[in-house]
Design an enzyme around this catalytic site. Structure first.
Site, short mmCIF file in Angstrom:
data_model
loop_
_atom_site.label_atom_id
_atom_site.label_comp_id
_atom_site.label_asym_id
_atom_site.label_seq_id
_atom_site.Cartn_x
_atom_site.Cartn_y
_atom_site.Cartn_z
N THR A 130 1.07 -1.31 0.25
CA THR A 130 0.28 -0.09 0.11
C THR A 130 1.07 1.86 0.15
OG1 THR A 130 -1.68 -1.18 1.39
CG2 THR A 130 -1.82 1.39 1.16
N LEU A 146 2.30 -4.77 12.78
CA LEU A 146 1.08 -5.37 11.40
C LEU A 146 -0.11 -5.31 13.43
CD1 LEU A 146 2.79 -8.41 9.64
CD2 LEU A 146 1.99 -6.21 8.86
N ILE A 181 -29.95 -5.78 -0.31
CA ILE A 181 -30.97 -5.35 0.73
C ILE A 181 -31.45 -4.66 -0.79
CG2 ILE A 181 -32.54 -2.96 1.95
CD1 ILE A 181 -31.11 -4.83 4.09
N GLU A 187 -2.89 -7.86 6.51
CA GLU A 187 -2.42 -7.61 7.52
C GLU A 187 -2.91 -9.18 8.62
OE1 GLU A 187 -1.70 -5.20 9.12
OE2 GLU A 187 -1.31 -4.13 7.71
#
Ligand SMILES: Cc1cc2nc3c(=O)[nH]c(=O)nc-3n(C[C@H](O)[C@H](O)[C@H](O)COP(=O)(O)OP(=O)(O)OC[C@H]3O[C@@H](n4cnc5c(N)ncnc54)[C@H](O)[C@@H]3O)c2cc1C
Length: 389
Positions: free
Chosen positions: A168, A243, A341, A367
């Protein structure tokens, strides 16, 4: 649609301090005002909205609970509330803040020396520097101890060789915290953008976390000075402790994503009519809404308690694993139910639910996957480790 005002069925927020409530409100209105108007476009384009980084920083949302130069050192519960509100916007936004805060600033404050902290922490807190965390490799995800990236000493430098995958902020980062195998075990290095042999490539074609920068780090004989090695980080325990910090925030963040989906589905069900009645009046739809509210409330109770325990110094990995595992699975289930829904409308990006649903597939994986957290808690309660044969 009624504006979002949070989900707090069991009045858990009565236990928050004024400061905690005020930070929560600040982040909630930032997400509403500055982030939500941008997300649809960035999600479609597959880009992270870097234009919001200065405001994120100005509001003190980068490394809010980190202690060190330029950092606020606020409580863990405040950090959790920040993650909850950011992920109500998008898991990509919370991922950006999690990586910067828990996976770059926290390790610098915990394993770095004073010079390193003074050099990088203030810029990271101000959002002038962006960081990433390189642990996973193409061949080593759940088992990072098997990593193949090496660090070889060479005078007052180290030579790093290897690849890090699924990282990331990879292509945005000014500095990468890279974990590599040295002669006596795993070591952590700050690798700065522009060093010869160091590059980053984006991952293309993602269905999930589209508004997040995910990429590969390539380290081709990169010479990193000894001054960039985190002196107190030795062995796999160091990256795993980072982490653990990030997973704490993810457990809170998942509540925000679930709350976004539930709120949206409830408002939709109250307005949408079939058989001349709002669909919210049908028992089966009410059961879906009640099940979601129940699971969100249980997830909130878990993280509110976890935050207080962490602030008291209780921060064992299995406790955090249990919360990350439960809350992310809960949020993914809420997203799926909410999509149901909305009927056909649920599959378009006019509504935020499909985006949260696909995002949460990644959040369940990164993670530590859902199953790896099962094994961490299993190990803790039986004393028997099941990861390896
Ligand atoms: C969007 C995104 C962002 C990420 N960001 C980062 C980042 O910033 N930095 C970073 O270092 N990494 C990052 N990751 C990587 C992430 O942490 C890994 O994907 C994760 O650890 C799983 O590794 P893997 O994908 O190689 O799956 P694998 O380890 O190959 O696992 C595949 C499947 O096998 C299961 N499995 C594996 N071992 C066992 C076992 N012993 N028992 C039972 N089941 C098992 C897993 O649960 C999973 O279901 C990111 C991933 C994604 C998707």
């Amino acid at each position: 649609m009624n504006p979002y005002q949070g989900i707090d069925y069991y009045h858990l927020e009565d236990t928050l301090s004024d400061e905690e409530r005020s930070v929560r409100d600040t982040v909630r209105s930032f997400v509403e005002r500055s982030f939500l108007p941008l997300i649809r476009e960035h999600h479609a384009a597959g880009t992270f909205p870097t234009e919001i980084v200065p405001e994120l920083a100005e509001l003190g949302l980068l490394g809010a609970s980190v202690k060190g130069p330029g950092c606020a050192g606020l409580s863990s519960t405040i950090y959790g509330l920040i993650c909850q509100e950011l992920e109500r916007g998008d898991s990509g936004l919370r991922s950006f803040a999690s990586v910067q805060s828990s996976l770059v600033m926290w390790p610098l404050s915990t394993y770095g020396n004073e010079a390193q902290q003074r050099r990088w922490l203030p810029g990271l807190a101000r959002g002038e520097l962006i960081g990433c965390f390189g642990l996973t490799e193409p061949g080593h995800g759940s088992d990072p101890g098997g990593m193949e990236t090496t660090a070889t000493p060479d005078g007052d430098h180290w030579v790093l060789q290897g690849n890090k995958m699924w990282i990331t902020n990879a292509t945005l980062a000014d500095l990468a915290l890279v974990w590599a195998k040295g002669p006596e075990g795993i070591l952590g290095f700050v690798v700065e953008k522009g060093l010869p042999g160091f590059s980053a490539q984006p991952v293309h074609g993602k269905f999930s976390l589209r508004a997040s920068d995910t990429g590969e780090l390539i380290l081709d004989e990169v010479r990193v000075p000894e001054a960039n090695r985190l002196p107190a980080a030795r062995g796999l325990r160091a990256p795993l402790s980072c982490l653990n910090e990030a997973r704490f925030g993810i457990a809170w963040g998942a509540v925000g994503a679930a709350a976004a989906c539930y709120h949206h589905a409830l408002q939709y069900a109250l307005q949408r009519k079939q058989f001349d009645r709002p669909i919210a009046s049908f028992q089966l739809v009410q059961r879906k809404l009640v099940n979601m509210l129940t699971e969100i409330t249980k997830g909130q109770a878990l993280v509110h308690r976890l935050g207080r325990l962490k602030d008291q110094g209780v921060n064992e990995a299995p406790l955090v694993s249990l919360a990350k595992r439960n809350n992310v699975a809960m949020a993914l289930e809420c997203a799926r139910t909410s999509c149901d829904i909305l009927g056909a409308a649920g599959i378009t990006d006019e509504h935020p639910i499909g985006r949260h649903m696909t995002n949460l597939v990644s959040v369940r994986t990164y993670e530590g996957t859902h199953d790896i957290h099962t094994l961490i808690v299993g190990h803790a309660i039986t004393g028997l480790q099941a990861y390896r044969g």
